[in-house]
Design a protein around this motif. Structure first.
Motif, short mmCIF file in Angstrom:
data_model
loop_
_atom_site.label_atom_id
_atom_site.label_comp_id
_atom_site.label_asym_id
_atom_site.label_seq_id
_atom_site.Cartn_x
_atom_site.Cartn_y
_atom_site.Cartn_z
N THR A 1 5.80 -6.50 5.36
CA THR A 1 4.65 -5.61 5.60
C THR A 1 4.94 -4.59 6.70
OG1 THR A 1 3.69 -7.19 7.19
CG2 THR A 1 2.99 -7.37 4.87
N GLU A 2 6.17 -4.54 7.18
CA GLU A 2 6.52 -3.56 8.21
C GLU A 2 6.62 -2.17 7.59
OE1 GLU A 2 10.07 -2.70 11.48
OE2 GLU A 2 10.02 -4.60 10.38
N VAL A 3 5.94 -1.20 8.21
CA VAL A 3 5.87 0.15 7.65
C VAL A 3 6.93 1.05 8.29
CG1 VAL A 3 4.42 2.20 7.37
CG2 VAL A 3 3.42 -0.08 7.15
N VAL A 4 7.64 1.78 7.45
CA VAL A 4 8.59 2.79 7.90
C VAL A 4 7.90 4.15 7.83
CG1 VAL A 4 10.80 3.93 7.47
CG2 VAL A 4 10.57 1.47 7.08
N SER A 5 7.95 4.91 8.93
CA SER A 5 7.43 6.28 8.95
C SER A 5 8.62 7.21 9.10
CB SER A 5 6.44 6.46 10.10
OG SER A 5 5.28 5.67 9.91
N LYS A 6 9.02 7.82 8.01
CA LYS A 6 10.22 8.66 8.00
C LYS A 6 9.83 10.13 8.05
CE LYS A 6 14.68 9.24 7.75
NZ LYS A 6 15.58 8.77 8.82
N GLU A 7 10.16 10.79 9.17
CA GLU A 7 9.88 12.22 9.28
C GLU A 7 10.91 13.00 8.47
OE1 GLU A 7 9.59 15.62 12.75
OE2 GLU A 7 8.89 13.59 13.20
N ILE A 8 10.43 13.82 7.55
CA ILE A 8 11.30 14.54 6.62
C ILE A 8 11.67 15.92 7.15
CG2 ILE A 8 11.53 15.39 4.26
CD1 ILE A 8 11.48 12.37 4.51
N GLY A 9 10.75 16.58 7.82
CA GLY A 9 10.99 17.94 8.30
C GLY A 9 9.72 18.76 8.19
#
Length: 226
Positions: free
Chosen positions: A182-190
């Motif tokens: 349930t760990e959320v990844v927040s990936k900044e794309i640009g």
């Protein structure tokens, strides 16, 4: 709408405002002021709100002051006849954050299913094919720059590469696997520069090396101050 959601019954439209505008201007997409007979707060129907036009398709409601409810302030629009809903999401120019939920996305390809919708479980799963994708259509009424963030859950059974496409913008990223389910990844794309108009954003798979690509939750669009 980027600030919340709307519901409709007969000649009344209920605006559920989750993000109260700091500048006191609530932009409402898909309806012009001449089609509205009256606007008022559900909690205080005697308090009428003024309306002005905003372009050919939208209007602005003056909501100066604090929200009556910290979670959901409801505004009632009494319309002149029944208003046909617009399925294209409208992003108001004064909204700081817009969430494109995967629950609301258009699905291409078979195999997707929905989780239970609880905290960190509002994702779609079953992304096992390259022909599957998720997309959103939305409209902006002014040119703006947005920071794009993809939020997803990826356990040890998920891996691969995904692609974000919007207008002429394209960015590839590898899925970051986490230990917890349930760990959320927040990936900044640009940053994405969007002119006024209708846009199509699509989340695709370039390579799937695990049992599935990932479990996407949403794409967050944060407006960048100019």
């Amino acid at each position: 709408q980027s600030w919340g959601v709307t519901t409709q019954k007969d000649n009344k439209i209920y605006l559920h405002v989750f993000q109260w505008p700091k500048d006191g201007k609530l932009y409402v997409g898909g309806i012009t002021f001449d089609k509205i007979a009256k606007a008022s707060l559900l909690a205080d129907k005697k308090q009428l709100l003024s309306i002005i036009g905003a372009g050919q398709n939208d209007c602005i409601i003056n909501v100066s002051g604090k929200a009556h409810n910290d979670i959901n302030t409801v505004i009632v629009l009494e319309t002149k006849g029944t208003i046909k809903p617009d399925s294209v999401m409208y992003i108001a120019p004064n909204t700081a954050t817009t969430r494109l939920l995967t629950f609301d996305a258009q699905q291409q390809g078979k195999g997707f299913s929905f989780a239970d919708g609880k905290a960190n479980h509002y994702y779609v799963e079953g992304w096992k094919s390259l022909v599957q994708s998720l997309s959103w259509d939305f409209r902006t009424s002014a040119k703006a720059t947005y920071r794009i963030i993809v939020k997803y859950v990826a356990d040890n059974k998920t891996s691969g590469t995904f692609v974000v496409n919007a207008d002429d913008y394209k960015k590839e990223e590898k899925v970051e696997t986490t230990k917890g389910k349930t760990e959320v990844v927040s990936k900044e794309i640009g940053n994405l520069i969007l002119p006024e108009g209708v846009h199509h954003l699509i989340l695709q798979a370039k390579e799937i090396t695990g049992e599935e690509l990932m479990k996407p939750l949403e794409i967050v669009m944060e407006k960048v101050s100019e």
